[in-house]
Design an enzyme around this catalytic site. Sequence first.
Site, PDB file in Angstrom:
ATOM      1  N   ALA A 109       0.831  -1.208   0.000  1.00 56.88           N
ATOM      2  CA  ALA A 109       0.000   0.000   0.000  1.00 56.88           C
ATOM      3  C   ALA A 109       0.864   1.256   0.000  1.00 56.88           C
ATOM      4  CB  ALA A 109      -0.899  -0.006   1.237  1.00 56.88           C
ATOM      5  N   TYR A 128       8.472  10.905  -3.692  1.00 59.51           N
ATOM      6  CA  TYR A 128       8.054   9.498  -3.764  1.00 59.51           C
ATOM      7  C   TYR A 128       9.237   8.577  -3.415  1.00 59.51           C
ATOM      8  CZ  TYR A 128       7.203   4.960  -5.906  1.00 59.51           C
ATOM      9  OH  TYR A 128       7.125   3.611  -6.133  1.00 59.51           O
TER      10      TYR A 128
END
Length: 324
Positions: free
Chosen positions: A74, A141
Site C-alpha cells: 500500500a 516518492y
Amino acid sequence: MKIFVTGGAGYIGSICVEELLNAGHEVTVFDNLSEGHRAALDPRAEFFEGNLDNPGEITTALAKSGALAVMHFAANALVGESMTNPVKYFRNNVTGGLHLLEAMVSCGVKKIVFSSTCATFGTPDRVPIDESLPQRPINPYGESKLMFEQMLRWFDEIHGVKYVVLRYFNAAGASARFGEDHRIETHLIPNILKVALGQKKDVSIFGTDYPTPDGTCIRDYIHILDLAQAHMLALSATDSAKYNLGTGGGTSVREVIATCEKVTGRSIPVVEQPRRSGDPARLIASSDKIHRELGWTPKFQAIEPIIESAWKWHLAHPHGYQGN
Ligand code: UFG
C-alpha cells in the site's frame, strides 16, 4: 503460511495475492480502495477495508488475521504528484508505514516484505544499478520509500522484525485475471495500449534528446509474475536483505511503442514532447544479488511477451475494472 497484505487490491498487490493463494498461503488483504479496486480482490482472500492512517484499524486487522508475515504494497506511487503534494507521500508512505510497523511489533509479527523502488536511487552514476550504489532520490516518492527502508533497519535491530526490501524497476504485464488499471494513468505501456484500443488518439514521448541510441529513455521492464515469484522467495529468506529487481535488460520508449504496434497489430501515433521532469535517461537493474542469494531468475527476459500479457488483459478489460 498466513500472510497479511497491505495494498492487495492494487496492481502489483492483487497479482502477488493471487500467486500467494495459488501457492497455498492464506491471505488477508488490508486496503482502503483509494488506488485499488474491489474487483481486483481475489475472492479467496479475506478482505479488511481499512486505512494505514488509523493505527487501531491496522492492529485489529493484523491481530485477527493471525499472520506470521506482512507484505506491504500500500502506497502512493506517482512521481509527478509527489513533486506537487509531498505531504501526501510522507503521510501515507512514511507515517502510514510506521503505523504498520507499530502494529507488527504489538502483534509479534516478525517478518515483512516491502515494495520499494528504483526511484530510491535517483539518477544513478552507472547502470546496471546494483545494491551498492548510493541512494539519492530526486523526488518525494523515492524519498518516502527510502525513509521506510531506513526505518526497517531499526525495527530489525530493536524489535527483531526481519525484512526483505524489493526495489522494483518498471513493473509491467498482467496475469490472466488481474492487470494494470490506475485511476490516473501515467505509465507508458497502459497509455500506449489505450491508443491501440482507440481510447486515446496518440501517446506522448517525453523527451527525444536523451543520451541514448534513439534519444528516448531506457527502462528495465519486469513482468509482474516474476515480481510475484520474488515475493514468494522473500518469504523464505531468514535474514534481512535488500534486493534490486529487474531483468538486467533495457528497452527505450520508442522500442516499447514499436513492440506494442507489433503485438497489437495497430498503429500507434506519437507526439514528441519535451522531457518529463525527474526522468533519468537510463534505469537498468542488476539482480545478481537476489539471483545468488534466493535463486530468483526472471522467466520473462524480453519485452514482447510482457506486452502480450498486458494486451491480452486490456482486450479483456477495455475499461479496466470499471463496472466489474
Ligand atoms: N513515458 C512516455 N510517455 C508516457 C508515459 C511515460 O514517454 O505517456 C516515458 C517516461 O518519460 C519514462 C518511461 O516512459 O521515460 C517510463 O515511464 P513510466 O511512467 O511508465 O515509468 P517510470 O520509469 O517513470 O517509473 C518510475 C520508477 C518506478 C516507480 C514509478 C512510479 O521507475 O520504480 O516511477 O510511478 F514505481
